[in-house]
Design an enzyme around this catalytic site. Structure first.
Site, short mmCIF file in Angstrom:
data_model
loop_
_atom_site.label_atom_id
_atom_site.label_comp_id
_atom_site.label_asym_id
_atom_site.label_seq_id
_atom_site.Cartn_x
_atom_site.Cartn_y
_atom_site.Cartn_z
N LYS A 275 -10.47 -6.96 7.93
CA LYS A 275 -11.23 -7.14 9.16
C LYS A 275 -10.99 -5.94 10.05
O LYS A 275 -9.91 -5.34 10.01
CB LYS A 275 -10.85 -8.45 9.87
CG LYS A 275 -9.44 -8.47 10.44
CD LYS A 275 -9.18 -9.74 11.22
CE LYS A 275 -7.75 -9.85 11.69
NZ LYS A 275 -7.52 -9.62 13.11
N HIS B 222 0.82 -1.21 0.00
CA HIS B 222 0.00 0.00 0.00
C HIS B 222 0.85 1.25 0.00
O HIS B 222 0.56 2.23 -0.67
CB HIS B 222 -0.96 0.01 1.19
CG HIS B 222 -2.27 -0.62 0.86
ND1 HIS B 222 -2.43 -1.98 0.82
CD2 HIS B 222 -3.46 -0.08 0.49
CE1 HIS B 222 -3.68 -2.24 0.46
NE2 HIS B 222 -4.33 -1.12 0.26
S1 SF4 Z 1 -7.48 -15.62 14.29
FE1 SF4 Z 1 -5.97 -14.89 15.74
S2 SF4 Z 1 -4.01 -15.22 14.78
FE2 SF4 Z 1 -5.56 -15.31 13.19
S3 SF4 Z 1 -5.76 -13.24 12.36
FE3 SF4 Z 1 -7.26 -13.42 14.00
S4 SF4 Z 1 -6.21 -12.67 15.82
FE4 SF4 Z 1 -4.64 -13.10 14.29
#
Ligand code: SF4
Lengths: 185, 279
Positions: free
Chosen positions: A104, A39
């Site tokens: 996310k 980015h």
């Molecule tokens: S599940 Fe846990 S290790 Fe995987 S991206 Fe999410 S916070 Fe990070």
């Protein structure tokens, strides 16, 4: 639960206007990967008035840094990384025609504003569902910044990649509304 | 005196790294099932089902559950009647991590704090050792992802904050973390000791299998109360709204100084990965 909506990339204004916060979407076609370092490079190119390494109009960028692919695997485990680190760069890319981002976690107000103005969507893929998401990738090739390893920009061909609409073009935010709906006391 | 060769340590750590990253524990899968029964949000239920499916694929195809295969946190309980031969423990553990992450196609996520240059092999490991009675060695590998670790905190409360102050802090920490640590989470709480011990207690509390009770009945009740409050927040699976923000709260506690009240909150994502072996 309503059936998921199937979308084919590149996305048009019409496609994104039809999406609402909370919709489940299955993405088909070409998407691009990119996270922190990539980015920064894209952003620097724009600032220097140079061409981007791929035509970004109507495209989706997936914030992901996969595990190395095992022999026989198209793509390694590939869940989304946290998006806020890309917030500083996203508005400039949206202005150039980027229509979707997959990651996310919550976006900044500036990114939300840019999405409204530039008609772009922020999708979430399930964080931590790396093995499942990897199976939806049918083809992968590096298109830029090979030196960045897992952070290189890759062109992925995906089939029914499952995502959820977090921010639609009307300024709704599922992280805010979802929590409100289920909060007690 | 019993002797153990460093090569055996390396081999065990290597396979534990791969196993932990590809094979999610039954206790976690059962916790997903319980959450699916209780979740009120239809979208939340879909996500929990996705997590189950993800774990199934990872186990069957021996691929990483999550692309963030974490920092390799290694706990070693060393029986005092065992003599290690052929090299040093730290080097043996690091070599195991190096091989495990290479041979298991796991992501290398460790870098220099300033330059961010990757060490290239996921070393060094974080090694916690404890000398215990007996002639056995127990090794636990618990890979820890960055997203949830970043949401963790140590705080020195004042004694007058009391139990209520402690509860408030833990719930607030989960609330502020929102969707970042990939909920549903497990909340590890360390109380007492010193600054660094509180953090270690919080981390160790995460090794307790999900669905098991805290052996201390007062702490057990406290765990239930905090969990209930957390799950009223509404954050839900992946932060999209719902009941299941956390699957469990685990507490470990020890005495502290008369002047202090250390508290650590170590947030663990649903990719609750740890495997152990006894040699
Ligand atoms: S599940 Fe846990 S290790 Fe995987 S991206 Fe999410 S916070 Fe990070």
């Amino acid at each position: 639960m309503a059936e998921p909506i199937r979308l084919k990339t590149p996305l048009t204004d019409n496609d994104v206007e039809g999406l609402n916060m909370g919709d489940r979407v299955l993405i088909n076609g070409i998407i691009y990967t990119g996270r922190d370092a990539a980015h920064k490079r894209l952003y620097d190119l724009l600032n220097e008035g140079k061409e981007l390494p791929f035509d970004i109009r109507g495209q989706i960028i997936y914030y992901v840094g996969p595990t190395p692919a095992k022999p026989g695997q198209v793509f390694g485990s590939a869940g989304p990384t946290t998006s806020y680190r890309m917030d500083a760069y996203a508005p400039a890319l949206i202005e150039k025609g980027l229509k979707g981002m997959i990651g996310k976690g919550m976006r900044s107000d500036a990114v939300k504003e840019a999405m409204k103005k530039g008609k772009a969507i922020y999708f979430a893929a399930t964080g931590g569902a790396g093995a499942l998401l990897a199976k939806k990738v049918k083809k992968a090739e590096v298109v830029a910044y090979e030196d960045l390893g897992p952070e290189a920009i890759r062109r992925l061909e995906v089939e029914d990649l499952p995502v959820i609409v977090i921010n639609d073009v009307r300024g709704n935010d599922l992280y805010i509304e979802g929590e409100k709906r289920y909060r007690k006391g | 005196m019993r002797e153990i060769d460093v090569k055996l340590i390396t081999e065990k750590v290597r396979s534990l790294c791969i196993e932990a990253n590809t094979d999610l524990g039954e206790d976690v899968l059962e916790a997903f099932d319980r959450a699916i029964q209780q979740e009120e949000s239809p979208l939340g239920v879909e996500i929990l089902k996705e997590l189950k499916e993800n774990a199934r694929i990872a186990r069957e195809e021996k691929v990483a559950i999550c692309q963030d295969t974490g920092f390799a946190v290694v706990f070693v309980e060393w029986g005092q009647d065992v003599h290690l031969i052929g090299g040093g423990l730290k080097e043996a553990v690091d070599e195991g991590v190096r091989r495990g992450y290479r041979e298991g196609y796991l992501r290398k996520s460790i870098c220099h704090p300033f330059t961010r240059a990757n060490t290239g092999d996921n070393t060094p490991a974080i090694l916690h050792t404890e000398i215990v009675p007996g002639d056995r060695v127990k090794i636990t590998v618990a890979p820890k992802g960055g997203g949830s670790e970043n949401m963790s905190r140590v705080v020195m409360l004042t004694p007058s904050d009391g139990v209520e102050g402690m509860k408030r802090y833990v719930v607030q920490r989960v609330k502020e973390s929102g969707s970042n640590p990939c909920p549903p989470t497990i909340v590890g709480v360390g109380i007492g000791g010193t600054f660094e011990m509180a953090a270690l207690l919080a981390k160790k509390s995460l090794l307790r299998p999900l669905g098991t009770k805290n052996p201390d009945s007062d702490l057990n009740r406290l765990e239930m109360e905090i969990l209930e409050e957390i799950n009223r927040l509404g954050i839900g699976p992946q932060g999209l709204g719902g009941r299941t923000t956390s699957l469990a709260v685990h507490i470990l506690m020890m005495p502290c100084h008369i002047a202090s009240f250390p508290l650590a909150v170590n947030i663990q994502c649903h990719a609750q990965r740890h495997k152990e072996v006894v040699i």
